[in-house]
Design an enzyme around this catalytic site. Structure first.
Site, PDB file in Angstrom:
ATOM      1  N   ASP A  76      -6.355  -4.570   1.897  1.00  0.00           N
ATOM      2  CA  ASP A  76      -5.785  -4.716   3.239  1.00  0.00           C
ATOM      3  C   ASP A  76      -4.255  -4.919   3.164  1.00  0.00           C
ATOM      4  O   ASP A  76      -3.756  -5.578   2.242  1.00  0.00           O
ATOM      5  CB  ASP A  76      -6.457  -5.947   3.868  1.00  0.00           C
ATOM      6  CG  ASP A  76      -6.369  -5.968   5.368  1.00  0.00           C
ATOM      7  OD1 ASP A  76      -6.090  -4.919   5.967  1.00  0.00           O
ATOM      8  OD2 ASP A  76      -6.606  -7.057   5.955  1.00  0.00           O
ATOM      9  N   HIS A 175      -2.056 -10.523  15.039  1.00  0.00           N
ATOM     10  CA  HIS A 175      -2.754 -11.257  13.981  1.00  0.00           C
ATOM     11  C   HIS A 175      -2.791 -12.735  14.359  1.00  0.00           C
ATOM     12  O   HIS A 175      -1.778 -13.293  14.788  1.00  0.00           O
ATOM     13  CB  HIS A 175      -2.022 -11.104  12.640  1.00  0.00           C
ATOM     14  CG  HIS A 175      -2.284  -9.789  11.971  1.00  0.00           C
ATOM     15  ND1 HIS A 175      -1.287  -8.927  11.592  1.00  0.00           N
ATOM     16  CD2 HIS A 175      -3.439  -9.185  11.610  1.00  0.00           C
ATOM     17  CE1 HIS A 175      -1.823  -7.857  11.028  1.00  0.00           C
ATOM     18  NE2 HIS A 175      -3.123  -7.976  11.034  1.00  0.00           N
ATOM     19  N   GLY A 176      -3.940 -13.356  14.197  1.00  0.00           N
ATOM     20  CA  GLY A 176      -4.063 -14.788  14.453  1.00  0.00           C
ATOM     21  C   GLY A 176      -4.687 -15.092  15.801  1.00  0.00           C
ATOM     22  O   GLY A 176      -4.964 -14.180  16.584  1.00  0.00           O
ATOM     23  N   HIS A 203      -6.889  -4.129  14.043  1.00  0.00           N
ATOM     24  CA  HIS A 203      -6.549  -5.361  13.319  1.00  0.00           C
ATOM     25  C   HIS A 203      -6.422  -6.488  14.336  1.00  0.00           C
ATOM     26  O   HIS A 203      -6.301  -6.249  15.534  1.00  0.00           O
ATOM     27  CB  HIS A 203      -5.230  -5.172  12.568  1.00  0.00           C
ATOM     28  CG  HIS A 203      -5.382  -4.301  11.352  1.00  0.00           C
ATOM     29  ND1 HIS A 203      -5.410  -4.802  10.083  1.00  0.00           N
ATOM     30  CD2 HIS A 203      -5.561  -2.960  11.235  1.00  0.00           C
ATOM     31  CE1 HIS A 203      -5.582  -3.816   9.228  1.00  0.00           C
ATOM     32  NE2 HIS A 203      -5.671  -2.683   9.895  1.00  0.00           N
ATOM     33  N   SER A 206      -9.500 -11.539  15.728  1.00  0.00           N
ATOM     34  CA  SER A 206      -9.730 -12.950  16.098  1.00  0.00           C
ATOM     35  C   SER A 206      -9.096 -13.245  17.447  1.00  0.00           C
ATOM     36  O   SER A 206      -8.002 -12.750  17.744  1.00  0.00           O
ATOM     37  CB  SER A 206      -9.119 -13.882  15.045  1.00  0.00           C
ATOM     38  OG  SER A 206      -9.731 -13.670  13.804  1.00  0.00           O
ATOM     39  N   ASN A 227     -10.137 -12.197  10.599  1.00  0.00           N
ATOM     40  CA  ASN A 227      -9.810 -13.104   9.509  1.00  0.00           C
ATOM     41  C   ASN A 227      -9.686 -14.549  10.011  1.00  0.00           C
ATOM     42  O   ASN A 227     -10.459 -15.413   9.614  1.00  0.00           O
ATOM     43  CB  ASN A 227      -8.508 -12.637   8.831  1.00  0.00           C
ATOM     44  CG  ASN A 227      -8.248 -13.344   7.515  1.00  0.00           C
ATOM     45  OD1 ASN A 227      -8.977 -14.261   7.136  1.00  0.00           O
ATOM     46  ND2 ASN A 227      -7.217 -12.942   6.809  1.00  0.00           N
ATOM     47  N   THR A 228      -8.747 -14.790  10.934  1.00  0.00           N
ATOM     48  CA  THR A 228      -8.476 -16.173  11.371  1.00  0.00           C
ATOM     49  C   THR A 228      -9.735 -16.896  11.850  1.00  0.00           C
ATOM     50  O   THR A 228      -9.932 -18.079  11.567  1.00  0.00           O
ATOM     51  CB  THR A 228      -7.432 -16.183  12.515  1.00  0.00           C
ATOM     52  OG1 THR A 228      -6.412 -15.248  12.189  1.00  0.00           O
ATOM     53  CG2 THR A 228      -6.831 -17.551  12.704  1.00  0.00           C
TER      54      THR A 228
END
Ligand code: 13P
Length: 275
Positions: A76, A175-176, A203, A206, A227-228
């Site tokens: 990734d 992201h996050g 992407h 979350s 991910n988060t």
């Protein structure tokens, strides 16, 4: 079945879960989830995650389970030709060259070099056009500027020139986890998908509701990265378990693995099996 065949066999509104890992507990939770559901799972390792884990060790582990389970490995957010090349050398199932911080022409040039370097290997190469702010942490509000969003014509030029297999785009995703859910521009996603005609990757899954993740799947996002959401469970459950008397690692960590596994199954079942 290889990852490419699997992606192309997905129905219109199905998507695969891409799950980032860095620790043994996260890996075990993913494997146990797949053993239980028999549904595919892409394990993702960013540059930081693979540096911590060992890029060859995680490959060995996934290869070991690959004999019996539908598990795949993606390098990734490889930010340079060198780190992406390393994952190609190691025969990962997929590699993302994240050239989103480069000028578009440099992004195209390096992505093309990777496609050439791959030769006949059966490895998917993902490109990225548009900018995704944030990082996989709990964070403050993030302002989305118009210039971050992927321009459909630029995505088309990128795909035509590089011949990538998968494309990550920006439609307002970050992201996050932020305090409020990001607003996704689904029309833009649909338009890009109609033009480029290759599977898109979302992407920053979350903090996005399941309903909107499913909507993204039906707009051509065949892989959804989270991910988060899982990092948060890892930390919160670990903190809870550390308050108990025991000093035995497996007694402390077992419930952490269980909690992450439950959440993986929830996403797998909802994204893959919701027809
Ligand atoms: P989130 O941490 O927001 O889920 O994003 C993960 C991601 O996109 C990894 O590539």
């Amino acid at each position: 079945m290889g990852l490419k065949e699997l992606i192309y066999s997905l129905k219109e509104n199905q998507a695969l879960l891409h799950y980032n890992v860095a620790t043994f507990e996260q890996i075990k939770a993913g494997i146990l989830a797949v053993k239980e559901t028999k549904l595919p799972l892409i394990f993702g390792v960013s540059e930081g995650e693979r540096n911590y884990l060992g890029e060859d060790l995680i490959k060995e582990i996934i290869d070991f389970y690959k004999k019996d389970l539908p598990v795949f490995l993606n390098a990734d957010h490889s930010k340079s030709f060198e780190t992406a090349k390393k994952a190609l050398d190691l025969n990962y199932d997929a590699v993302l060259f994240d050239g989103s911080e480069y000028f578009i022409d440099d992004n195209i040039k390096i992505t093309k070099e990777l496609i050439t370097f791959r030769e006949a290997k059966n490895i998917l190469i993902e490109g990225e056009v548009g900018y995704l702010p944030g990082k996989s942490e709990i964070q403050k509000e993030i302002e989305i500027k118009e210039e971050y969003l992927t321009k459909p014509e630029e995505a088309l030029k990128f795909v035509e020139e590089t011949k990538v297999d998968l494309l990550a785009v920006s439609i307002g995703n970050v992201h996050g986890i932020t305090a409020t859910e990001p607003i996704l521009d689904f029309e833009r996603g649909k338009k890009i998908y109609e033009l480029v005609k290759i599977p898109l990757v979302l992407h920053g899954g979350s903090g996005i509701s399941l309903e909107n993740l499913k909507k993204a799947a039906s707009c051509g996002f065949k892989i959804i990265h989270l991910n988060t959401e899982f990092r948060k469970i890892w930390k919160e459950k670990l903190q809870e378990e550390l308050k108990k008397e025991s000093v035995t690692p497996y007694k402390i960590l077992e419930p952490v693995i269980e909690e992450i596994k439950k959440k993986i199954i929830y996403y797998q079942e909802n994204l893959f099996n919701f027809l």
